[in-house]
Design a protein around this motif. Sequence first.
Motif, PDB file in Angstrom:
ATOM      1  N   TYR A  86     -11.393  51.860  65.178  1.00  0.00           N
ATOM      2  CA  TYR A  86     -10.434  52.939  65.369  1.00  0.00           C
ATOM      3  C   TYR A  86     -10.452  53.663  66.668  1.00  0.00           C
ATOM      4  CZ  TYR A  86      -9.772  52.205  60.452  1.00  0.00           C
ATOM      5  OH  TYR A  86      -9.607  51.503  59.203  1.00  0.00           O
ATOM      6  N   TYR A  87     -11.755  53.872  67.138  1.00  0.00           N
ATOM      7  CA  TYR A  87     -11.760  54.208  68.439  1.00  0.00           C
ATOM      8  C   TYR A  87     -12.627  53.601  69.419  1.00  0.00           C
ATOM      9  CZ  TYR A  87     -10.422  58.171  65.813  1.00  0.00           C
ATOM     10  OH  TYR A  87      -9.509  58.979  65.093  1.00  0.00           O
ATOM     11  N   PRO A  88     -11.773  52.609  69.950  1.00  0.00           N
ATOM     12  CA  PRO A  88     -12.598  51.357  70.750  1.00  0.00           C
ATOM     13  C   PRO A  88     -13.418  51.918  71.838  1.00  0.00           C
ATOM     14  CG  PRO A  88     -10.142  50.921  70.426  1.00  0.00           C
ATOM     15  CD  PRO A  88     -10.473  52.548  70.240  1.00  0.00           C
ATOM     16  N   ASP A  89     -14.693  51.395  72.058  1.00  0.00           N
ATOM     17  CA  ASP A  89     -15.387  51.577  73.302  1.00  0.00           C
ATOM     18  C   ASP A  89     -14.908  50.533  74.509  1.00  0.00           C
ATOM     19  OD1 ASP A  89     -17.509  51.942  74.810  1.00  0.00           O
ATOM     20  OD2 ASP A  89     -19.002  51.599  73.588  1.00  0.00           O
ATOM     21  N   TYR A  90     -13.959  50.944  75.133  1.00  0.00           N
ATOM     22  CA  TYR A  90     -13.312  50.117  75.854  1.00  0.00           C
ATOM     23  C   TYR A  90     -14.304  49.510  77.250  1.00  0.00           C
ATOM     24  CZ  TYR A  90      -8.812  50.516  73.853  1.00  0.00           C
ATOM     25  OH  TYR A  90      -7.796  50.259  72.853  1.00  0.00           O
ATOM     26  N   GLY A  91     -15.119  50.733  77.498  1.00  0.00           N
ATOM     27  CA  GLY A  91     -16.080  50.290  78.531  1.00  0.00           C
ATOM     28  C   GLY A  91     -16.950  48.991  78.186  1.00  0.00           C
ATOM     29  N   ALA A  92     -17.507  48.930  76.783  1.00  0.00           N
ATOM     30  CA  ALA A  92     -18.338  47.805  76.179  1.00  0.00           C
ATOM     31  C   ALA A  92     -17.229  46.524  75.943  1.00  0.00           C
ATOM     32  CB  ALA A  92     -18.838  48.151  75.058  1.00  0.00           C
ATOM     33  N   LEU A 124     -24.063  50.546  83.568  1.00  0.00           N
ATOM     34  CA  LEU A 124     -24.996  50.127  82.955  1.00  0.00           C
ATOM     35  C   LEU A 124     -24.815  50.786  81.373  1.00  0.00           C
ATOM     36  CD1 LEU A 124     -28.068  50.956  85.431  1.00  0.00           C
ATOM     37  CD2 LEU A 124     -27.172  48.710  84.581  1.00  0.00           C
ATOM     38  N   ASP A 125     -24.239  51.858  81.211  1.00  0.00           N
ATOM     39  CA  ASP A 125     -24.319  52.351  80.058  1.00  0.00           C
ATOM     40  C   ASP A 125     -23.212  51.371  79.037  1.00  0.00           C
ATOM     41  OD1 ASP A 125     -25.518  54.595  80.259  1.00  0.00           O
ATOM     42  OD2 ASP A 125     -23.863  56.081  80.907  1.00  0.00           O
ATOM     43  N   ASN A 126     -22.408  50.888  79.740  1.00  0.00           N
ATOM     44  CA  ASN A 126     -21.415  49.952  79.109  1.00  0.00           C
ATOM     45  C   ASN A 126     -21.880  48.510  78.637  1.00  0.00           C
ATOM     46  OD1 ASN A 126     -19.113  51.694  79.300  1.00  0.00           O
ATOM     47  ND2 ASN A 126     -18.378  50.993  80.925  1.00  0.00           N
ATOM     48  N   ILE A 127     -22.988  48.280  79.739  1.00  0.00           N
ATOM     49  CA  ILE A 127     -23.509  46.941  79.203  1.00  0.00           C
ATOM     50  C   ILE A 127     -24.542  47.289  78.266  1.00  0.00           C
ATOM     51  CG2 ILE A 127     -25.412  45.274  79.880  1.00  0.00           C
ATOM     52  CD1 ILE A 127     -24.217  45.796  82.812  1.00  0.00           C
ATOM     53  N   ARG A 128     -25.422  48.455  78.110  1.00  0.00           N
ATOM     54  CA  ARG A 128     -26.262  48.626  77.157  1.00  0.00           C
ATOM     55  C   ARG A 128     -25.637  48.913  75.747  1.00  0.00           C
ATOM     56  NH1 ARG A 128     -28.560  53.694  79.567  1.00  0.00           N
ATOM     57  NH2 ARG A 128     -29.258  52.418  81.539  1.00  0.00           N
ATOM     58  N   SER A 129     -24.325  49.613  76.026  1.00  0.00           N
ATOM     59  CA  SER A 129     -23.502  49.640  74.506  1.00  0.00           C
ATOM     60  C   SER A 129     -23.096  48.221  73.900  1.00  0.00           C
ATOM     61  CB  SER A 129     -22.180  50.437  74.712  1.00  0.00           C
ATOM     62  OG  SER A 129     -21.246  50.448  73.905  1.00  0.00           O
ATOM     63  N   TRP A 167     -13.623  45.660  59.310  1.00  0.00           N
ATOM     64  CA  TRP A 167     -13.340  45.734  60.946  1.00  0.00           C
ATOM     65  C   TRP A 167     -13.931  47.092  61.111  1.00  0.00           C
ATOM     66  CZ3 TRP A 167      -9.411  45.806  57.301  1.00  0.00           C
ATOM     67  CH2 TRP A 167      -8.592  47.221  57.115  1.00  0.00           C
ATOM     68  N   ASP A 168     -14.098  47.387  62.408  1.00  0.00           N
ATOM     69  CA  ASP A 168     -14.610  48.367  63.278  1.00  0.00           C
ATOM     70  C   ASP A 168     -16.144  48.637  62.855  1.00  0.00           C
ATOM     71  OD1 ASP A 168     -15.219  50.724  64.510  1.00  0.00           O
ATOM     72  OD2 ASP A 168     -13.564  51.925  64.026  1.00  0.00           O
ATOM     73  N   PRO A 169     -16.881  48.131  63.930  1.00  0.00           N
ATOM     74  CA  PRO A 169     -18.327  48.057  63.705  1.00  0.00           C
ATOM     75  C   PRO A 169     -19.003  49.602  63.604  1.00  0.00           C
ATOM     76  CG  PRO A 169     -17.670  46.810  65.616  1.00  0.00           C
ATOM     77  CD  PRO A 169     -16.547  47.278  65.135  1.00  0.00           C
ATOM     78  N   ASN A 170     -18.251  50.305  64.170  1.00  0.00           N
ATOM     79  CA  ASN A 170     -18.774  51.696  64.253  1.00  0.00           C
ATOM     80  C   ASN A 170     -18.489  52.701  62.816  1.00  0.00           C
ATOM     81  OD1 ASN A 170     -20.586  51.709  65.979  1.00  0.00           O
ATOM     82  ND2 ASN A 170     -18.828  51.780  67.670  1.00  0.00           N
ATOM     83  N   PHE A 171     -17.517  52.147  62.296  1.00  0.00           N
ATOM     84  CA  PHE A 171     -16.973  52.903  61.096  1.00  0.00           C
ATOM     85  C   PHE A 171     -17.408  52.100  59.719  1.00  0.00           C
ATOM     86  CE2 PHE A 171     -13.671  54.714  58.338  1.00  0.00           C
ATOM     87  CZ  PHE A 171     -13.951  56.163  58.698  1.00  0.00           C
ATOM     88  N   VAL A 218     -24.637  45.346  74.623  1.00  0.00           N
ATOM     89  CA  VAL A 218     -25.607  44.724  74.026  1.00  0.00           C
ATOM     90  C   VAL A 218     -26.308  45.122  72.740  1.00  0.00           C
ATOM     91  CG1 VAL A 218     -27.992  43.965  74.615  1.00  0.00           C
ATOM     92  CG2 VAL A 218     -26.357  43.756  76.435  1.00  0.00           C
ATOM     93  N   ALA A 219     -26.016  46.567  72.594  1.00  0.00           N
ATOM     94  CA  ALA A 219     -26.460  47.029  71.304  1.00  0.00           C
ATOM     95  C   ALA A 219     -25.525  46.592  70.151  1.00  0.00           C
ATOM     96  CB  ALA A 219     -26.515  48.529  71.516  1.00  0.00           C
ATOM     97  N   GLN A 220     -24.342  46.211  70.381  1.00  0.00           N
ATOM     98  CA  GLN A 220     -23.390  45.987  69.279  1.00  0.00           C
ATOM     99  C   GLN A 220     -23.410  44.264  69.014  1.00  0.00           C
ATOM    100  OE1 GLN A 220     -19.839  48.334  68.965  1.00  0.00           O
ATOM    101  NE2 GLN A 220     -20.457  49.208  71.088  1.00  0.00           N
ATOM    102  N   VAL A 221     -23.704  43.766  70.200  1.00  0.00           N
ATOM    103  CA  VAL A 221     -23.342  42.089  69.846  1.00  0.00           C
ATOM    104  C   VAL A 221     -24.544  41.417  70.291  1.00  0.00           C
ATOM    105  CG1 VAL A 221     -22.019  40.424  71.117  1.00  0.00           C
ATOM    106  CG2 VAL A 221     -21.008  42.443  70.738  1.00  0.00           C
TER     107      VAL A 221
END
Lengths: 278, 422
Positions: A240-246, A60-65, B36-40, A67-70
Amino acid sequence: MTKRLMSDRLTARLGSGLRYGLLSLAAFLSVFPFFWMLIGATNITADINTGKVTPGAALLDNIRSFVAQVDVPVVLWNSAKIAILGTAVTIIVSSIAGYGFEMFRSRLRDRIYSVILLTLMVPFASIMIPLFMMMASAGLIDTHIAIVLPTLASVFIIFYFRQASKAFPAELRDAAKIDGLKEWQIFLFIYVPVMRSTYAAAFVIVFMTSWNNYLWPLIVLQSNETKTITLVVSSLASAYYPDYGAVMVGTILATLPTLFVFFAMQRQFVQGMLGSVK
Amino acid sequence: MDRLPLKTWTLRAAWVGASLMAAAPAFAGEITIWCWDPNFNVAIMREAGERYTKAHPGTTFNIVDFAKADVEQKLQTGLASGTGNALPDIVLIEDYGAQKYLQSFPGAFAPMTKKIDYSGFAPYKVQLMTLEGETYGVPFDSGVTGLFYRRDYLEQAGFKPADLENITWDRYIEIGKAVEAKTGKKMTTEDLNDGGMTRIIMQSGGKWYFNDDGELDVTGNAALKGALDTQAKMVKAGIVKPATGWNDFVKGFTSGDVASVVTGVWITGTIKAQAAQAGKWGVAPTPRLDMAGATNASNLGGSSWYVLAKSKEKDEAINFLGAIYGKDIDFYQKILADRGAVGSLTAARSGAVYQQSDAFFGGEQVWQRFADWLAKVPPVNYGIFTNELDNAVTANLQALIAGKPVDAVLKDIEEQAKTQIQ
């Protein structure tokens, strides 16, 4: 004699054992990425990085993350629009061409056909920049039309339809002609229904290629509002620090439609690939 | 399929109207930015845009994010096709690749030498975007390096923080041996297939793979030789925990397996994410080579903003970058606090966030320290073939560790690089 039979049987058994072994390995290799994607969507990024293969509780957290970004509806709509419209028009254009190449005889037919086939050997990367300039001068950059246009006359699909048309009984066409049908009527009312499994197979192939198309949409699309799901997932994955779950959630979302289309049309697809005409 | 939102057209019309009347110098228009990088980068640019809009209500920002490789691919295609209308107004380019674009596409980027006050930026960031006396771009995030170490491990081995200040790599290796003897922990971790460490040590020695004229500088390059030698010595001394890939590298120091790591300031957030290690970390200057011209400061990574010369909003884009990235000290506090971004404007250090001391690092003023080192990073010429040279170096590093003389290895690197770049 019996000895020989036994050794034959042994070879057969060994052979099938080997076959099953290799096939199991191949099955594992092709299924594991899917499995990994599904598991990954339920895990937090740190666990994905360490290679955890058991389900987690972060779905659920991954889905939320994600949806928040895309803007999910927009990117899915963009991808669907391009894939469905592009596929429909490509199949219409290319099947008519394939039909024409097989049905009409002329001195130049096979020369022209060879030239068209030759273009299969030109890598896309080499025509990308000229194509881009064409689209730019037509004012089509950042539109979905620019993505669909260059794919409409698909050489592979023309080839595929021409090959399949060889099995189309010439008598049917002759009979229709005698009955007074015009060429477009023959095509629409006789050819299309008879060749429906070929159409189904072509639909699956073109839809998948179009949905998964990456390089050309990347070059043409310039704004967040026009982007397709493949571009969005790639963008998320390159942080740089990918949110791989999302990213995994996005990958599942990008995979589902092609899976759905394939399974829905699996039977026709196999028939079409075998080239059967009923 | 509408190409531009209606708002844009209205704004464009407003802009045309305004320029026709020429009543006020006020800009109005939409600035398109690729990064690039949405969070940065994207989030930081959004913050910058909001700040600018407060003073320039007519200006809007359209920030489009793509993967880094995709930004490069799109930029390359757009520039090669020569069609200006298919490119953004501002684009983010990684520092190591900047010269490649500037030299391959002359005239494609807007020169800003007279429009931006570059004296406020770290000199090495300005150098990398300067070509034939003309400076392009506005420096953005810095990869200024430091030595991040575990206070607790070092203390167990009998070293005080002062013992790590401005040391040489030879001293670092000695300390590493003592640390392993006393604590059983390796001193550091490194992925030998990544050219990062070579670049850090080489730049701290004031050199790069290329000289100021852009010519290959390998066999006679004392800093590169030192960088290779140092890594071989570290491995031979047994103070390195080998890592395979980035994640393994990060795990090495976040899991407590090793006592220190030398890398870019951007790793700070990753280290601080290990809440259980609060108070156990410290930072010290990057170790230096034992040679003339060597410094205790270097850099790893970083990127900068460039304005396209054919951009219709060129002047506004330059004005924007100058107003926010060029002098807004408060902006730099905000992006450091929110995103952990260390900019390249040296004056940013006077702000409140830069002056905070950090309990995680034992109460040190971490950002002040990095700001100090930032100004000392030696400017070098990143040239246009850094990737190719990186590959040649990593391919030959194992041979050096296996005992091949360093001069022969340098020769091999040069040979291999030449076949790739000519």
